[in-house]
Each structure stands twice: as C-alpha cells, then as structure tokens.
Design an enzyme around this catalytic site. Structure first.
Site, mmCIF file in Angstrom:
data_model
loop_
_atom_site.group_PDB
_atom_site.id
_atom_site.type_symbol
_atom_site.label_atom_id
_atom_site.label_comp_id
_atom_site.label_asym_id
_atom_site.label_seq_id
_atom_site.Cartn_x
_atom_site.Cartn_y
_atom_site.Cartn_z
ATOM 1 N N GLY A 3 47.709 35.306 47.833
ATOM 2 C CA GLY A 3 47.976 36.190 48.964
ATOM 3 C C GLY A 3 46.890 37.245 49.064
ATOM 4 O O GLY A 3 46.277 37.607 48.052
ATOM 5 N N GLN A 63 42.909 45.130 51.562
ATOM 6 C CA GLN A 63 42.194 44.753 50.339
ATOM 7 C C GLN A 63 40.742 44.365 50.614
ATOM 8 O O GLN A 63 39.935 44.301 49.695
ATOM 9 C CB GLN A 63 42.900 43.579 49.642
ATOM 10 C CG GLN A 63 44.264 43.945 49.088
ATOM 11 C CD GLN A 63 44.907 42.762 48.407
ATOM 12 O OE1 GLN A 63 45.539 41.945 49.071
ATOM 13 N NE2 GLN A 63 44.737 42.637 47.107
ATOM 14 N N CYS A 73 47.768 41.041 41.263
ATOM 15 C CA CYS A 73 47.178 41.419 42.543
ATOM 16 C C CYS A 73 45.663 41.304 42.429
ATOM 17 O O CYS A 73 45.096 41.711 41.410
ATOM 18 C CB CYS A 73 47.571 42.861 42.870
ATOM 19 S SG CYS A 73 46.913 43.449 44.431
ATOM 20 N N LEU A 74 45.024 40.746 43.454
ATOM 21 C CA LEU A 74 43.562 40.616 43.409
ATOM 22 C C LEU A 74 42.877 41.977 43.344
ATOM 23 O O LEU A 74 41.739 42.064 42.882
ATOM 24 C CB LEU A 74 43.057 39.832 44.630
ATOM 25 C CG LEU A 74 43.462 38.350 44.681
ATOM 26 C CD1 LEU A 74 42.958 37.699 45.948
ATOM 27 C CD2 LEU A 74 42.956 37.601 43.450
ATOM 28 N N HIS A 129 55.048 41.220 48.697
ATOM 29 C CA HIS A 129 53.942 41.906 48.021
ATOM 30 C C HIS A 129 52.833 42.253 49.038
ATOM 31 O O HIS A 129 52.316 43.376 49.042
ATOM 32 C CB HIS A 129 53.417 40.998 46.903
ATOM 33 C CG HIS A 129 52.183 41.475 46.206
ATOM 34 N ND1 HIS A 129 52.159 41.754 44.854
ATOM 35 C CD2 HIS A 129 50.926 41.704 46.664
ATOM 36 C CE1 HIS A 129 50.925 42.159 44.532
ATOM 37 N NE2 HIS A 129 50.167 42.125 45.596
ATOM 38 N N GLU A 130 52.484 41.281 49.910
ATOM 39 C CA GLU A 130 51.397 41.514 50.875
ATOM 40 C C GLU A 130 51.809 42.520 51.940
ATOM 41 O O GLU A 130 50.993 43.357 52.348
ATOM 42 C CB GLU A 130 50.942 40.194 51.511
ATOM 43 C CG GLU A 130 50.424 39.140 50.539
ATOM 44 C CD GLU A 130 49.431 39.661 49.520
ATOM 45 O OE1 GLU A 130 48.666 40.594 49.823
ATOM 46 O OE2 GLU A 130 49.441 39.151 48.376
ATOM 47 N N HIS A 152 51.286 45.991 50.862
ATOM 48 C CA HIS A 152 49.896 46.460 50.978
ATOM 49 C C HIS A 152 49.658 47.171 52.315
ATOM 50 O O HIS A 152 48.863 48.105 52.391
ATOM 51 C CB HIS A 152 48.913 45.287 50.896
ATOM 52 C CG HIS A 152 48.527 44.902 49.494
ATOM 53 N ND1 HIS A 152 47.827 45.737 48.664
ATOM 54 C CD2 HIS A 152 48.727 43.760 48.793
ATOM 55 C CE1 HIS A 152 47.610 45.123 47.502
ATOM 56 N NE2 HIS A 152 48.148 43.918 47.549
HETATM 57 NI NI NI Z 1 48.166 42.490 46.016
#
Ligand code: NI
Length: 178
Positions: A46, A51, A94-95, A136-137, A140
C-alpha cells in the site's frame, strides 16, 4: 511510468491532512500508476500520496504483492462508510517507517467508497489484509501513521531509531537521495 521518492519518517510532510481530489483526470491517473510502480518496487502492499510528497487524498493498494495475479486498487477520496464492531489485531509496517513493525488493532471489516482511476465512484467491502491496508493508507491522508496507534513509549523508540539512521545518511530505497 516513473518511480517516485518515498519520504521516511519523521517528516512533517507525513503529518499533514490531505486535500480531496476534484476530478480524477489524466494527471491524477498517472500519479496513481507511478505510485503503484513505486509501491511494487519498494516492495510494499500500500502507498498513500503524502508518502511521495503529494498532499492529496489518493491511495493505491495491492495485498496480492508479488503473488500472481496482481490485484491493484487505485483510490481517490477513499472514505470508510461502515466498519464492523468486531476488531482484529495485525502486525503492520510502513514504507515510510522501513523495518519497523508493531501490532495495531482495527475494525475487522470495512466498506469503502472511492473514486477510481476512470473518475467513477465505486464501493467495496474488505476484510482481512485488504481491510488493514486500506485503513492504514486512509490514515496517512489524515497525517496519521501506524505508530500513532501504539504506545507513546514504543512510538518514541521507533522514531528515535529512524531519526538516528537519517542522521547517519542511511537510505532504504534507491530513489531516496543520499
Ligand atoms: Ni504506511
């Protein structure tokens, strides 16, 4: 398509509330494709627009990851319109917080309304990993990271570790400037 730079926490650009998309036009559709390519390359399941430094309500997800067939979903203005009372815990990463993981509790099932890459409104119901990733996304887009759901003690430890690694000039993705 083009690969984008993934912003690593702590960074104020990850803490902003993102603005809605007016129309999913060609530029937005291209951003969605670029985000997907960036996500697969990382690799991750995701990615949210903040991000990659874009403060807009856009996310891409694909819980299938490298398993064929791929199942990408591109969403503008995603909105959770229903959540189950039942909650489940899941280990999240998370990236933007590379190599950091912790357990987060969220509603098990959700119903999401969004605008797709062709500017059409869609609704889907999700459970399991897809439900976790979408929640989760969407977090963000409000400037919320998974570490905001865990204890301040653990959050502090993770963010200090990432800050230290940044100071040492450590990079995680080959597009991240050294
Ligand atoms: Ni994330």
């Amino acid at each position: 398509m083009a690969k984008l730079n993934i912003i690593i926490a702590p960074d104020m650009r990850l803490k902003r509330k993102c603005l809605p998309v007016d129309t999913v036009d060609a530029a937005t559709a291209k951003l969605m494709s670029d985000m997907l390519e960036t996500m697969y390359d990382a690799p991750g399941i995701g990615l949210a627009a903040p991000q990659v430094g874009v403060a807009k309500r856009i996310i891409v997800v694909d819980p299938a990851m490298e398993k064929a067939p791929l199942a990408p979903i591109k969403m503008a203005n995603p909105e959770i319109i229903w959540t189950s009372d039942e909650k489940k815990t899941h280990e999240e990463g998370c990236l933007s917080l590379p190599q950091e993981y912790d357990i987060v509790e969220r509603p098990d099932k959700i119903r999401v309304r969004y605008v797709d890459e062709k500017n059409k409104t869609q609704e889907i119901e999700a459970d399991g990993l897809l439900s976790v990733v979408i929640q989760h996304e969407i977090d963000h887009l409000e400037g919320t990271l998974f570490v905001d759901h865990i204890s301040s003690l653990k959050r502090g430890m993770i963010l200090r570790r990432l800050t230290k690694q940044k100071k040492q000039g450590r990079t995680y993705y080959d597009t991240e400037p050294a």
